[in-house]
Design a protein around this motif. Structure first.
Motif, PDB file in Angstrom:
ATOM      1  N   ASP A 352       3.568 -11.658   2.513  1.00  0.00           N
ATOM      2  CA  ASP A 352       4.857 -12.176   2.093  1.00  0.00           C
ATOM      3  C   ASP A 352       5.226 -11.605   0.717  1.00  0.00           C
ATOM      4  O   ASP A 352       4.356 -11.434  -0.134  1.00  0.00           O
ATOM      5  N   SER A 354       6.341 -12.948  -1.761  1.00  0.00           N
ATOM      6  CA  SER A 354       5.908 -13.810  -2.857  1.00  0.00           C
ATOM      7  C   SER A 354       4.477 -13.489  -3.281  1.00  0.00           C
ATOM      8  O   SER A 354       4.069 -13.792  -4.406  1.00  0.00           O
ATOM      9  N   ARG A 355       3.715 -12.877  -2.382  1.00  0.00           N
ATOM     10  CA  ARG A 355       2.333 -12.490  -2.670  1.00  0.00           C
ATOM     11  C   ARG A 355       2.234 -11.027  -3.085  1.00  0.00           C
ATOM     12  O   ARG A 355       1.393 -10.665  -3.912  1.00  0.00           O
ATOM     13  N   ASP A 357       4.960  -8.404  -4.296  1.00  0.00           N
ATOM     14  CA  ASP A 357       6.386  -8.213  -4.559  1.00  0.00           C
ATOM     15  C   ASP A 357       6.719  -6.739  -4.754  1.00  0.00           C
ATOM     16  O   ASP A 357       5.853  -5.861  -4.780  1.00  0.00           O
TER      17      ASP A 357
END
Length: 409
Positions: A352, A354-355, A357
């Motif tokens: 993701d 968010s993990r 970037d």
């Protein structure tokens, strides 16, 4: 860099087509071949009178054409100036996992288009997994009758596979866009789909089902059975018939040793080959496959676990794909092996945002800082990986963009 000039050149509308035949119908574009440039290098000279595209070979013309397409999409007029461009690394790849989620041919073509737009040159096609075997193999019908399908969350049969004609279509499409396709057939682990079809290739004899859960599973190909190597050599022979390129990826990652430790056949193999244990048995397994591929003029590529058990001293010239980090890339390069760097820290586009970037991907430097000049010369390049445990076909672009552009840079 584009060197600006006071005037610009206005191309006729619609003349820049990103097709395989070149700049089709592009009035005012002169094509010049220069053998002093690298095959992928090019030079664009834009003047008020037109454009000269000079390249070292077909890939360079393709990359120059792509740059013209990108520039023409941004403005009606092209700024005059000179662009000199060429890749720093010869291996610029993306892994597409078609084992966890089957990707239709049109989806794969779309990924190839995106790779061409960003001047990547390798599609690493992951074709077999615990959750699905995706390639039709003559003489082994159960691989696609059984191994290509699993029960989905809704209780329905889910999966699919590629025929020889599908492979030829994708290879032709990729070649026209100067993309090399490297197939991956996983061994000795990540093999439950194959073992569900042919349980006699395991240590225990099964029975097995195509896996519906992600993760690492303890049942692997039996290293003590000669039938295992007959099967794998038959599979790889067909793979080499389909894929004319030099490189064949065999995985080699995440191989639990529990079954081998308890298997009398594997114990006898360890003893007869004078091996120290299961780790050396894995390196013996990989080295045997490498010998088979090398005899056919091909080079083995494997994940960095293939180094375990002393592979570097036992094999010819495998290529190591370092996924666990730059440390593994450093170890492989110092052992004298060529390396592709695709670490979880920067290259796993299934993570993701968010993990992982955009800024983190953009900061990726394939050459480990610890390497001297000689070791750095063994780094072939880098790759992004799109594993598809949670990425069905309709989410591919969501995960690729905009991070694919950052990886290309």
């Amino acid at each position: 860099p584009v060197i600006p000039a006071p005037r610009s050149w206005t191309p006729a509308k619609g003349v820049f087509l990103l097709g395989p035949a070149g700049i089709e119908g592009a009035e005012g574009v002169e094509l010049v071949e220069d053998p002093d440039l690298s095959p992928e290098g090019y030079r664009l000279e834009i003047t008020p009178d037109g454009v000269r595209l000079t390249a070292g070979g077909d890939p360079g013309f393709g990359h120059g054409r792509t740059t013209l397409v990108q520039m023409a999409a941004l403005a009606d007029d092209l700024p005059c100036g000179v662009i000199e461009d060429g890749p720093r690394f010869g291996w610029r790849g993306l892994l597409l996992d078609c084992g966890r989620h089957f990707m239709p041919v049109e989806v794969i073509k779309g990924v190839i288009d995106r790779l061409a737009m960003y001047k990547f040159n390798v599609l690493h096609w992951h074709l077999t997994e615990d959750q699905g075997w995706r390639l039709e193999i003559p003489g082994y019908p159960r691989l696609t009758e059984v191994g290509a399908w699993r029960v989905g969350p809704d209780g329905n049969r889910y999966g699919g596979f590629y025929t020889a004609s599908d492979v030829a279509e994708i290879l032709d499409y990729a070649a026209a866009r100067h993309i090399r396709v490297v197939p991956e057939i996983e061994m000795p682990g990540h093999a439950l789909a194959a073992l569900a079809a042919y349980p006699e290739l395991s240590c225990t004899g099964g029975p097995f089902a195509v896996e519906t859960q992600w993760g690492i599973h303890e049942d692997v190909f039996c290293a003590g059975r000669e039938e295992t190597f007959t099967f794998l050599e038959d599979v790889l022979t067909h793979v080499m018939d389909l894929f004319p390129g030099e490189f064949i990826h065999i995985g080699g990652d995440e191989v639990p040793k529990d079954r081998w430790r308890a298997c009398p056949r594997c114990r006898r193999r360890i003893e007869s080959e004078g091996l120290a244990g299961e780790d050396e048995l894995q390196s013996w397994f990989i080295a045997r496959i490498e010998d088979f591929l090398a005899a056919k003029g091909r080079r083995l590529v494997g994940w960095d676990e293939i180094l375990e058990g002393g592979l570097a001293a036992r094999t010819r010239r495998p290529i190591v794909q370092a996924w666990r980090g730059h440390h593994e890339a450093t170890v492989a390069a110092r052992a004298g092996l060529e390396v592709i760097v695709s670490p979880t820290s920067h290259g796993y586009l299934d993570y993701d945002p968010s993990r992982l970037d955009l800024a983190r991907v953009f900061s990726f430097a394939p050459v480990p800082a610890e390497l001297d000049e000689e070791g750095a010369g063994r780094i072939l390049g880098g790759a992004a990986n799109l594993w598809t445990e949670y990425v069905p076909p309709d989410r591919v672009d969501t995960m690729l963009f905009p991070r694919l552009a950052a990886m290309a840079e």
